[in-house]
Design an enzyme around this catalytic site. Structure first.
Site, PDB file in Angstrom:
ATOM      1  CD  GLU A  35      27.310  51.029  37.461  1.00 22.61           C
ATOM      2  OE1 GLU A  35      27.544  50.747  36.278  1.00 22.61           O
ATOM      3  OE2 GLU A  35      28.194  51.427  38.249  1.00 22.61           O
ATOM      4  CG  ASP A  36      23.324  51.717  35.122  1.00 21.96           C
ATOM      5  OD1 ASP A  36      24.289  52.290  34.589  1.00 21.96           O
ATOM      6  OD2 ASP A  36      23.065  50.513  34.952  1.00 21.96           O
ATOM      7  CE1 TYR A  53      23.804  36.848  65.753  1.00 19.79           C
ATOM      8  CE2 TYR A  53      22.535  35.360  67.152  1.00 19.79           C
ATOM      9  CZ  TYR A  53      22.646  36.558  66.458  1.00 19.79           C
ATOM     10  OH  TYR A  53      21.618  37.449  66.456  1.00 19.79           O
ATOM     11  CB  ALA A  82      25.503  67.324  27.145  1.00 17.44           C
ATOM     12  CE  LYS A 105      30.341  49.093  37.910  1.00 21.09           C
ATOM     13  NZ  LYS A 105      30.492  49.833  36.656  1.00 21.09           N
ATOM     14  CB  ALA A 145      30.025  59.218  30.554  1.00 23.29           C
ATOM     15  CG  ASN A 189      28.898  49.815  24.589  1.00 27.70           C
ATOM     16  OD1 ASN A 189      29.263  49.238  23.574  1.00 27.70           O
ATOM     17  ND2 ASN A 189      29.649  49.918  25.667  1.00 27.70           N
ATOM     18  CG  ASN A 198      33.264  52.340  32.653  1.00 30.91           C
ATOM     19  OD1 ASN A 198      33.692  52.765  31.577  1.00 30.91           O
ATOM     20  ND2 ASN A 198      32.358  52.988  33.361  1.00 30.91           N
ATOM     21  CG  ASP A 234      27.013  54.851  35.108  1.00 32.83           C
ATOM     22  OD1 ASP A 234      27.301  53.825  34.487  1.00 32.83           O
ATOM     23  OD2 ASP A 234      26.173  54.872  36.020  1.00 32.83           O
TER      24      ASP A 234
END
Length: 787
Positions: A163-164, A66, A222, A121, A225, A314, A346, A189
């Site tokens: 993600e998601d 620092y 649709a 993740k 993914a 899943n 994935n 995804d």
């Protein structure tokens, strides 16, 4: 007062055990969920933590970490922003970012509830590719707010993993961020699933002999993914007219109005099919990215011959694996589950794609980089599977075919296939900020699983540059030996010679699907050198109790024959030990190969890699009895070995005493050995006797023993006896997470090394590297002596 007491009791904080019981009693939790909650809560809530990479143990450390020291890298980065990669963690830091709108199969549960998934993740990034992660769960009230927030984070991270995030917003978010940011932005995804599924179908098509341009594909779902899968397949030659995409309203066809948006419109086709059942008739392949049990047995029966079904919903696929197999024996089937073959996971993609992108400081991840990942994953599935991977999956046998289209997630080679492919593609596409040598980079990645390769990097380079040395493996039917021998040949390290029963070696290799092309097989029973080797052995040992009859009989032993090959310079090294005990094999090595001229002693040495230090431990395996002269010889041999690896040796002669602090014959022996070495090698940095902590902690020496001759921490540790050396390396290996290479026998005429019986393929490969490098060094020394 009574009411107050009741209120106090009601407000008392429950203990963790009481709280768990409370949930169980109320029926709020299924019993199988309780272990997951406990896993996430204890002993520390969550799954990730921040660990410093620099010491902060003194006022000096604090001043560097620092103020005031930190100002210097700040100024350097201000002058050249690219230096941020040199002085900060940016180059190995990825943000995993969500708004919690499409979490797993749980839907829109919000940012807080999504955090366990994002932490998970981060764990996968770290475990599989050693990438650091901050997970960020954003509470943004609009798509624009989300985009602005993420875009502002660019200076902090080397890459962004989205993600998601629900569709169709995820398409816009990714596209806008890719346009605005100069680092990789990747919605896993979409693209992670697409990359793995694409690799699987390419290999499946190869197996059944169909071309991608000719197949008919039905995609159920649709969402993000599903659309990404279709787009990636288009880049490999799949045609739009052969695609039928189906959502909850039916087939997406041109002119449909219900449930449509511009993103779906791009996949609309001219067709009379209206239902999934209509679409499946005559289809060659099916991608399921939708919901449980939507694919009925009668639909599967209506597909073309050898149908390919990747049912990836899943936790339950579009059709149960066993039901699909019962319905059609010719179906090639994959799911998203780990308990069935061909898991489309994935984790086979995103850690390694980011690893390759980060390591060239890529500005983005484009379609060519994704295609490079697809090809790498598909190629790896065709390679023989290591024992370590089989062991992780209950020792099942895997080989390329309908039940093994893509590698297993725990196959460590995925890193060394995918990351270099992505990095190379980024350089070719002009997205890389820095150019790297792909071959050297691949070696560094291999070292992430096999730290022995880091220790041996110089030796590895020497072995590859040298003319291929012949190394004999007298346990030629052993699966680990066969695999390591093939690896040594493929990597240009050695020319393996398998010694043993030729028919059994060929049979064992065939069972493992190991190609023996380029590998020599020597069968002692039929070898023309058998008689001459027996005569030679008799001449060497006839005054040591060996008769001619015994010499002829023992020559049948592949280990004896291999040692004779080495003694007669028909091979340059011998690696053995995975099927017999160490003492049984060391004795004939000393008797046949013998010690180098001028050497009266030998020693067992381990190279130990611990806490980013490379240390040399001796003696660990040869001499149960010790004296000062032998100890001095061991110190000099070990120092010579360290020098051969371009490491300047600093030798510590270890004892329970520090420089005469304890008067005892054992410590006196160590002091005497130190003086012998000083007289023989006055240029060598050596001191002792000293305790182990003084040897490896420079501050102890400088503060208490300023007269010590070592200029820094010792890297060659010579133990006062074999017991101490053997115990020490094993404790460090098992409790200190040290990586070891050895045992390396010092002082021999030629490298002949006896492995531990539990040695892995990597350990056998590492020792082969040492043998070849030592043989090359010996050859140079002989040439210099002749000159």
């Amino acid at each position: 007062m009574a009411s107050k007491k009741q209120g106090s009791n009601a407000a008392r904080k429950l203990t963790p055990t009481e709280e768990d019981h409370k949930h169980d009693e109320e029926g709020d939790l299924m019993s199988e969920k309780t272990p997951a909650l406990r896993y996430h809560r204890y002993p520390t809530p969550g799954k990730v933590a921040i660990v410093p990479t620099k010491p902060c143990e003194s006022s000096r450390d604090l001043a560097l970490a620092y103020s005031p020291g930190v100002a210097e890298p700040c100024l350097a980065i201000a002058e050249d922003p690219e230096r941020v990669y040199d002085y900060t963690a940016k180059g190995n830091l990825v943000a995993v970012i969500t708004n919690g709108t499409a979490v797993l199969g749980l839907g829109n549960i919000g940012p807080e509830a999504s955090k366990p998934v994002m932490e998970g993740k981060g764990v996968l990034f770290k475990v599989f590719a050693d990438i650091d992660v901050f997970d960020l769960e954003l509470n943004c009230d609009s798509m624009e707010h989300f985009i602005e927030t993420v875009a502002a984070l660019g200076p902090t991270f080397g890459g962004i993993n989205l993600e998601d995030i629900k569709a169709p917003e995820c398409f816009v978010i990714e596209e806008k961020l890719q346009q605005r940011m100069d680092i990789p932005v990747f919605h896993d995804d979409q693209h992670g699933t697409a990359i793995i599924a694409c690799a699987a179908i390419l290999n499946a098509l190869e197996i059944i002999g169909k071309e991608i341009s000719e197949i008919r594909l039905v995609v159920s779902g649709a969402g993000a993914a599903a659309m990404a899968c279709a787009d990636l397949l288009f880049s490999f030659g799949f045609t739009r007219e052969n695609l039928l995409m189906v959502d909850s309203k039916g087939v997406i066809y041109k002119g449909r109005e219900e449930g449509m948006n511009p993103f779906k419109e791009a996949f609309a086709t001219d067709t009379d099919a209206r239902t999934l059942a209509d679409a499946m008739k005559g289809a060659d392949a099916f991608f399921g990215l939708s919901a449980k049990d939507v694919l009925k047995p009668e639909m599967l029966l209506s597909m073309a011959d050898s149908p390919i079904v990747l049912a990836m919903a899943n936790p339950d696929p579009e059709i149960d694996y066993n039901l699909a197999k019962q319905t059609r024996s010719d179906v090639i089937m994959g799911t998203g589950r780990s308990d069935f073959p061909n898991q489309v996971n994935n984790v086979l993609g995103f850690p390694f794609i980011f690893r390759g992108a980060l390591d060239v400081r890529a500005k983005g991840i484009n379609d060519e980089m994704k295609k490079a990942a697809v090809r790498a994953i598909a190629a790896l599935a065709k390679e023989p599977v290591p024992d370590s991977v089989k062991a992780a999956y209950g020792n099942d046998e895997f080989s390329f075919g309908p039940d093994y289209l893509i590698p297993k997630p725990f196959d460590p080679r995925v890193l060394t296939y995918v990351a270099p492919a992505v990095a190379k593609s980024a350089m070719e596409c002009g997205l890389a900020r820095q150019e790297i040598d792909i071959e050297e980079y691949t070696l560094r990645l291999k070292a992430k699983q096999n730290r022995g390769r880091v220790i041996l990097r110089g030796y590895y380079g020497l072995a590859k540059r040298s003319a291929k040395k012949r190394v004999a493996f007298p346990e030629g039917t052993n699966a680990k030996v066969l695999t390591a021998a093939r690896m040594a040949l493929d990597e240009g390290i050695a020319a393996p010679v398998l010694v043993g029963n030729g028919a059994k070696i060929i049979e064992a290799a065939a069972a493992l699907e190991i190609d023996l092309k380029g590998i020599e097989i020597v069968d002692p029973a039929s070898d023309t050198r058998y008689e001459s080797f027996a005569d030679d052995l008799y001449q060497r040992r006839n005054r040591k109790g060996v008769t001619r009859t015994e010499a002829i009989r023992t020559m049948k032993d592949p280990h004896i024959f291999a040692n004779m090959l080495l003694a007669s310079q028909q091979v340059e090294g011998v690696i053995c030990g995975v099927e017999q005990y160490y003492p049984e094999l060391v004795k004939p090595i000393f008797e046949i190969v013998g010690l180098r001229e001028g050497y009266s002693d030998s020693a067992g040495m381990y190279i130990v890699d611990v806490q980013d230090r490379t240390l040399f431990f001796a003696d660990t395996s040869i001499n149960p009895d010790m004296n000062a002269e032998r100890l001095a010889n061991i110190a000099m041999m070990t120092a010579e070995f360290a020098s051969s690896m371009d490491i300047t040796p600093r030798v510590a002669m270890l004892s329970f005493s520090n420089f005469g602090s304890v008067k005892h014959p054992n410590s006196r022996m160590v002091r005497d050995a130190t003086e012998i070495v000083r007289k023989a090698m006055p240029e060598l940095e050596i001191d002792g006797e000293m305790q182990a902590d003084a040897a490896v902690v420079p501050e102890i020496l400088t503060e208490n023993y300023p007269f010590c001759a070592l200029s820094g921490a010792a890297n060659v540790l010579v133990f006062p006896d074999m017991q101490a050396g053997n115990i020490s390396y094993k404790l460090l290996q098992r409790l200190g997470n040290a990586r070891v290479v050895g045992p390396i026998i010092l002082g021999l005429n030629a490298p002949a090394y006896v492995m531990q019986r539990h040695a892995s393929v990597d350990e056998i490969f590492n020792m082969t590297t040492v043998a070849v490098a030592q043989a090359s060094i010996n050859s140079r020394e002989r040439l210099r002596a002749v000159g």
